[in-house]
Design a protein around this motif. Structure first.
Motif: not given
Length: 365
Positions: A110-116
């Motif tokens: 529920s989260f993207s690579f970019a967010e992390e």
């Protein structure tokens, strides 16, 4: 092949002959030759006797099924040189499978690579680089290191780690790091120690776990320092061995993540902001979904084995609750509410703070 067909068909009335020449005179020197002639060659030279007289050939046999023309043989080119560069790629993993693996992970999270990646910058001040970095190979060294030197360096590091009696040798399987993080938090929240949690992890694999099955981390249970890290050893083709540098970087990142997690989950202090710590630990877990798993899934194993490893990684990430849309792991039920690892941490920090305050009051009395 047209000449061959003409030679056989033009003289179909006679049998096809095989006249083989061995060592014999040819001019003033001894030579070795072997020729396969058609009945056309026999008529050209006047029969076997004529061939013997004309070329000094004395070995002959009849009733052959071969029909090669002397001109064909004389003009035959040498076969291409055979180079010893054979490489069996029948078991080589398919890159498409690795790409599909990361695509599946992103769809399930529920989260993207970019967010992390953005959160890494946000929490940059909270990361605790591990002591394992002292044994990392520098970029300058990588440029000049031979394969043999690299292997020797790795084995030297391994001997140093194995000789450290102050640390525990902790195996961590493919995609298993977030599960270990949760287990550390659970054990500590229930009154156990870091050593208890690490010994539980060691027991899953046994004392003699090896690096062709898992990553290995040497952790001081008293301080929480990750003193050494050794990556899962994959097999590469000779020309691809420098990709192992990427594996070194991947396991070093895992060592930093693990030490950072231990710092805040086990050695929390009253000055830590519980909410920010919760978010940071959640980030450390979540980012494992996008960790570099090349050492596991691009190993030169049969594709069937690679597929099993891919499913194991997905299973471990799902069990940790960081894919399929669930960010929190399992826990106990207290007062009807599910106690997630993050809530356990908040309670732990609050208890530490209360304990220190009570100690200060006791001192004033």
């Amino acid at each position: 092949m047209d000449t061959l067909v003409q030679s056989v068909s033009s003289y179909s009335g006679a049998g096809i002959l095989d006249l083989s020449g061995a060592i014999g005179p040819a001019g003033s020197s001894d030579t070795f030759a072997m020729y396969l002639f058609t009945n056309g060659a026999e008529k050209l030279f006047g029969g076997p006797e004529g061939l013997d007289a004309a070329m000094g050939l004395y070995q002959r046999s009849y009733d052959t099924i071969l029909g090669l023309n002397i001109t064909d043989i004389a003009n035959t080119q040498n076969p291409p040189e055979v180079k010893d560069e054979f490489e069996d790629i029948s078991d080589e993993p398919e890159i498409a499978d690795a790409e599909e693996f990361y695509s599946d992970i992103e769809k399930a999270a529920s989260f993207s690579f970019a967010e992390e990646k953005a959160k890494e910058a946000e929490f940059a001040d909270m990361y605790a680089p591990s002591a394992a970095n002292l044994y990392a190979i520098s970029e300058t060294e990588k440029e000049n290191l031979s394969h043999d030197d690299y292997i020797a360096r790795c084995h030297s590091n391994l001997n140093i780690f194995e000789g450290d009696t102050s640390s525990l040798r902790v195996p961590v399987g493919a995609g298993e790091l977030p599960l270990l993080m949760e287990e550390i938090l659970r054990v500590v929240s229930e009154g156990g120690s870091l050593e208890d949690a690490l010994l539980g992890q060691i027991d899953k694999y046994g004392q003699n776990a090896v690096s062709d099955k898992t990553d290995l981390f040497w952790i001081d249970p008293e301080s929480g320092e990750v003193l050494g890290a050794y990556k899962y050893e994959r097999t590469t083709a000779d020309g691809e061995w420098k990709t192992l540098f990427d594996d070194d970087s991947a396991v070093m990142t895992a060592a930093d993540d693990l030490e950072s997690f231990i710092r805040y989950a086990v050695f929390a202090i009253s000055g830590d902001d519980p909410e920010r710590v919760r978010e940071f630990l959640e980030h450390l877990k979540n980012k494992q979904a996008y960790a570099d798993y090349s050492r596991f899934i691009l190993d030169r194993k049969p594709q069937e084995d690679i597929n099993k490893i891919i499913e194991l990684i997905k299973s471990n990430l799902a069990a940790a609750g960081i894919i399929n849309g669930t960010l929190s792991g399992g826990g106990d039920e207290r007062n009807g509410d599910k106690l997630t690892p993050e809530k356990e941490l908040i309670e732990l920090l609050e208890n530490i703070g209360d304990s220190e305050k009570n100690s200060e009051l006791d001192g004033e009395d």
